[in-house]
Design a protein around this motif. Structure first.
Motif, short mmCIF file in Angstrom:
data_model
loop_
_atom_site.label_atom_id
_atom_site.label_comp_id
_atom_site.label_asym_id
_atom_site.label_seq_id
_atom_site.Cartn_x
_atom_site.Cartn_y
_atom_site.Cartn_z
N GLY A 157 11.20 -1.27 1.42
CA GLY A 157 12.16 -0.32 0.89
C GLY A 157 12.50 -0.53 -0.57
O GLY A 157 13.06 0.37 -1.22
N ALA A 158 12.20 -1.72 -1.11
CA ALA A 158 12.56 -2.01 -2.50
C ALA A 158 11.36 -2.34 -3.38
O ALA A 158 11.45 -2.24 -4.60
CB ALA A 158 13.55 -3.18 -2.56
N GLY A 159 10.24 -2.72 -2.79
CA GLY A 159 9.10 -3.17 -3.58
C GLY A 159 8.58 -2.13 -4.55
O GLY A 159 8.15 -2.46 -5.66
N TYR A 160 8.64 -0.85 -4.17
CA TYR A 160 8.09 0.19 -5.04
C TYR A 160 8.89 0.35 -6.33
O TYR A 160 8.44 0.98 -7.28
CB TYR A 160 8.03 1.53 -4.30
N LEU A 161 10.10 -0.24 -6.37
CA LEU A 161 10.93 -0.14 -7.56
C LEU A 161 10.49 -1.08 -8.68
O LEU A 161 10.93 -0.92 -9.82
CB LEU A 161 12.39 -0.45 -7.20
N ALA A 182 0.81 -1.21 0.00
CA ALA A 182 0.00 0.00 0.00
C ALA A 182 0.85 1.27 0.00
O ALA A 182 0.52 2.24 -0.67
CB ALA A 182 -0.92 -0.01 1.21
N VAL A 183 1.89 1.29 0.78
CA VAL A 183 2.68 2.50 0.89
C VAL A 183 4.14 2.15 0.69
O VAL A 183 4.65 1.25 1.32
CB VAL A 183 2.52 3.16 2.28
N MET A 184 4.83 2.87 -0.20
CA MET A 184 6.23 2.62 -0.47
C MET A 184 7.03 3.88 -0.16
O MET A 184 6.51 4.99 -0.20
CB MET A 184 6.45 2.23 -1.94
#
Length: 229
Positions: free
Chosen positions: A152-156, A31-33
């Protein structure tokens, strides 16, 4: 929408339908990155012979695969050599966590196929597996680090399907983290991992890999990791 599930390194495809079967349709993603940071900040160098995760979506998957290998190896050791006084309920909890981590590890290995980094050899010489306090403290450190790493990396991820997978796995890792914290100190399930906005703390690849490498004989690097925000 086209995804990058057929992205390869070494000519091996990751089938889109396999990911969708695993993730299920309509699953909630993360949900939030965290906000994007300069790519050079996520590069981690190690001595020659280290296992580099690569770049792009495959690099992030290898990053997750490395962390899941570490956690699976740790809980396998914990269950195989129980600390003194381990209760029946603690044995059940830790066995369930081990099984989850093994499934996560094996999933990433199968999905990455020829793109996967090598199987890693852990170094748990610093851990006293006979001590409940030491084992649970290490478990808490691994679980908290794992959740921070995914967040910390999923939004990439450029692939929506990869993001969905990451969202489903990090939610399980967060359950593990809460359970371990509660075993250490009942009622402390989120006391030091949630900020004033009600959001979980995050950590970059550059922050996570040096810590993970402390417990690995075969080191992992992100020397070639790059992305376009």
């Amino acid at each position: 929408m086209k995804t990058e599930l057929n992205q390869t390194r070494g000519g091996v495809n990751v089938a889109r339908r396999s990911f969708l079967r695993y993730a299920g349709t309509g699953a909630a993603a993360i949900a939030v990155m965290g906000a994007a940071t300069a790519c050079h900040k996520d590069r981690v160098d190690v001595e020659p012979g280290g296992n580099d995760i690569g770049s792009g979506d495959i690099g992030i998957l290898n990053y997750a695969y490395a962390l899941e290998q570490l956690e699976a190896a740790f809980y396998t050791q914990v269950v195989a050599h129980p600390y003194g006084g381990m209760s029946g309920i603690e044995t059940a909890y830790l066995t369930d966590i081990r099984d989850h981590e093994v499934l996560h590890r094996d999933f990433f290995k199968k999905a990455l196929a020829g793109n996967a980094i090598m199987e890693l050899t852990p170094d748990f010489s610093k851990i006293d597996f006979s001590s409940r306090d030491k084992v649970l403290a290490t478990a808490k450190a691994f679980e908290d680090l794992g959740v921070q790493a995914y967040d910390g990396a999923g939004y990439l991820f450029k692939s929506a399907d990869y993001l969905t997978i990451a969202g489903k796995i990090v939610s399980v890792e967060a359950r593990h983290a809460a359970l371990i914290s509660n075993l250490i100190d009942p009622g402390s399930f989120a006391s030091d991992q949630v900020d004033n906005n009600g959001l979980n703390k995050v950590a970059s690849i550059a922050d996570v890999l040096p810590t993970a490498n402390l417990y690995l004989k075969t080191k992992v690097s992100a020397q070639n990791f790059n992305y376009r925000p």
